[in-house]
Design an enzyme around this catalytic site. Structure first.
Site, PDB file in Angstrom:
ATOM      1  N   TRP A 185       2.581   1.486  -3.377  1.00 51.98           N
ATOM      2  CA  TRP A 185       1.610   1.827  -4.428  1.00 51.98           C
ATOM      3  C   TRP A 185       1.525   3.338  -4.629  1.00 51.98           C
ATOM      4  O   TRP A 185       1.289   3.809  -5.736  1.00 51.98           O
ATOM      5  CB  TRP A 185       0.239   1.276  -4.028  1.00 51.98           C
ATOM      6  CG  TRP A 185      -0.838   1.477  -5.045  1.00 51.98           C
ATOM      7  CD1 TRP A 185      -1.131   0.674  -6.097  1.00 51.98           C
ATOM      8  CD2 TRP A 185      -1.785   2.554  -5.083  1.00 51.98           C
ATOM      9  NE1 TRP A 185      -2.196   1.181  -6.800  1.00 51.98           N
ATOM     10  CE2 TRP A 185      -2.613   2.331  -6.201  1.00 51.98           C
ATOM     11  CE3 TRP A 185      -2.005   3.677  -4.297  1.00 51.98           C
ATOM     12  CZ2 TRP A 185      -3.646   3.195  -6.541  1.00 51.98           C
ATOM     13  CZ3 TRP A 185      -3.039   4.541  -4.640  1.00 51.98           C
ATOM     14  CH2 TRP A 185      -3.843   4.288  -5.744  1.00 51.98           C
ATOM     15  N   HIS A 186       1.751   4.110  -3.563  1.00 52.38           N
ATOM     16  CA  HIS A 186       1.655   5.562  -3.673  1.00 52.38           C
ATOM     17  C   HIS A 186       2.916   6.191  -4.248  1.00 52.38           C
ATOM     18  O   HIS A 186       2.903   7.358  -4.634  1.00 52.38           O
ATOM     19  CB  HIS A 186       1.357   6.173  -2.296  1.00 52.38           C
ATOM     20  CG  HIS A 186      -0.038   5.921  -1.829  1.00 52.38           C
ATOM     21  ND1 HIS A 186      -0.401   4.777  -1.154  1.00 52.38           N
ATOM     22  CD2 HIS A 186      -1.167   6.665  -1.950  1.00 52.38           C
ATOM     23  CE1 HIS A 186      -1.694   4.831  -0.885  1.00 52.38           C
ATOM     24  NE2 HIS A 186      -2.190   5.959  -1.358  1.00 52.38           N
ATOM     25  N   GLY A 187       3.999   5.455  -4.291  1.00 52.72           N
ATOM     26  CA  GLY A 187       5.223   5.992  -4.885  1.00 52.72           C
ATOM     27  C   GLY A 187       6.443   5.204  -4.458  1.00 52.72           C
ATOM     28  O   GLY A 187       6.490   4.652  -3.348  1.00 52.72           O
ATOM     29  N   THR A 207       0.837  -1.205   0.000  1.00 50.86           N
ATOM     30  CA  THR A 207       0.000   0.000   0.000  1.00 50.86           C
ATOM     31  C   THR A 207       0.866   1.246   0.000  1.00 50.86           C
ATOM     32  O   THR A 207       0.588   2.213  -0.718  1.00 50.86           O
ATOM     33  CB  THR A 207      -0.924   0.009   1.235  1.00 50.86           C
ATOM     34  OG1 THR A 207      -1.765  -1.146   1.201  1.00 50.86           O
ATOM     35  CG2 THR A 207      -1.793   1.262   1.245  1.00 50.86           C
TER      36      THR A 207
END
Length: 367
Positions: free
Chosen positions: A212-214, A209
């Site tokens: 996934w954002h960077g 997670t």
């Protein structure tokens, strides 16, 4: 989903492309699983009632983005002095123009000299911005879907009213949480293989997670930060929270999330430490100064409105007005006027804000 036989294969290539290219949700969410809209791709009905609902929902999201999220973002950037994507001197108000950020060590030096109130105010603005921005795009996507007969699931359910981290993540970016649960957590075994395996599965989910954002360590640490709280709640803390008054559990959640957003915002880890220290005056700075006081007083009304917007108060007020209008003719008139006038008014104000302000960051795009 087709492989697991949860939905029949779509053999019409045009209809498959219809799903793949749903422009409402491709970039910013919500994540729409094929099985959620498969029937509507084939058999979709459009009605004036749904179009009206869609316009109302879209303009609500547009207003939330253009009028509230952008202003919160400008305020946060001006006080926290950094963002690799959007922060520059032109974004600052006249009151803090002398605080224009540069880069690298200069940002760290300038940020470490910020008054305590400036850091708290900046992080508060960012805390509101990230919810208002993310949820605004979901509102607009859901509204656009309604206009042409698609019914997307809700993606945000006022997460800041939660009383535990577990509840927060049931309310925040619901479609992302569902995606990780369905395609990562459950296939790994979920909670069916004992406590140790459950914790490992959660570790994998929250590591991914964050990633996934960077591809940055701050996002990974952000994911692991919430993993720790979720595990502790699962093991024992949630039972303790259930026995406490709601005020304390709500305060606990807000503190956890507030400090989590520090990790989320600053990709340079030294800045994370500087901001955390600045919140408690450990950088040796004054609590406030004339410029910050002026900035606060000039934004006080806006901050109150933004704080109300991140709670369901407006939603409850609208529901109350609608129910009361069934028995009170005067309130029925007021309700009708509000429902007719609000969408075009929000559209007009949002358009004016976007035309008159070059600051319009697509916050979610960087993730």
């Amino acid at each position: 989903d087709v492989y697991r036989r949860e939905v029949p294969a779509q053999r019409d290539f045009a209809k498959l492309l219809t799903y793949v290219s749903l422009f409402h949700q491709c970039i910013a969410g919500p994540i729409v699983r094929y099985q959620d809209v498969a029937e509507e791709i084939l058999y979709r009905k459009v009605s004036l009632t749904e179009i009206s609902r869609g316009i109302g929902r879209f303009t609500t999201g547009l207003g939330k983005k253009a009028l509230l999220a952008n202003t919160c973002g400008s305020l946060a950037d001006s006080l926290l002095l950094t963002d690799a994507v959007a922060s520059n001197a032109a974004l600052l108000t006249d009151n803090v123009a002398t605080l224009a950020p540069t880069s690298g060590d200069n940002i760290l030096t300038t940020l470490s000299s910020q008054p305590v109130l400036a850091v708290w105010l900046g992080m508060l603005a960012y805390t509101m911005q990230i919810y208002l921005d993310f949820s605004a795009y979901s509102d607009m996507a859901i509204g656009m879907g309604l206009m042409i007969g698609f019914h997307y699931k809700e993606n945000f359910d006022y997460p800041y009213v939660s009383r535990s981290v577990t509840e927060f993540w049931r309310r925040w970016h619901i479609s992302l949480g569902t995606w990780f649960r369905e395609y990562v957590y459950i296939p790994l075994g979920g909670n069916r293989k004992g406590t140790a395996r459950t914790i490992f599965n959660l570790l994998v989910v929250w590591f991914l997670t964050g990633l996934w954002h960077g591809a940055s360590w701050n996002f990974v640490l952000w994911g692991l930060y919430f993993f720790v709280f979720l595990v502790v709640e699962k093991l024992f803390l949630r039972r303790v929270l259930e026995k406490l008054p709601s005020f304390f559990t709500h305060l606990y959640l807000l503190i956890v999330v507030f400090f989590g957003w520090i990790l989320f915002r600053f990709r340079q880890l030294p800045l994370v430490g500087t901001v955390a220290a600045g919140l408690f005056g450990l950088n040796g700075n004054a609590f406030t100064n004339y410029e910050i006081n002026t900035l606060l007083f000039s934004h006080i009304f806006f901050l109150v409105v933004a704080l109300l917007a991140v709670t369901p108060i407006v939603k409850y007020a609208g529901r109350f007005l609608e129910n009361a209008s069934k028995t009170h003719p005067v309130l029925a008139g007021v309700n009708a006027v509000v429902r007719v006038a609000a969408p075009p008014l929000l559209m007009l104000l949002s358009t004016m804000a976007l035309v008159g302000n070059s600051y319009n960051p697509f916050l979610y795009f960087q993730f």
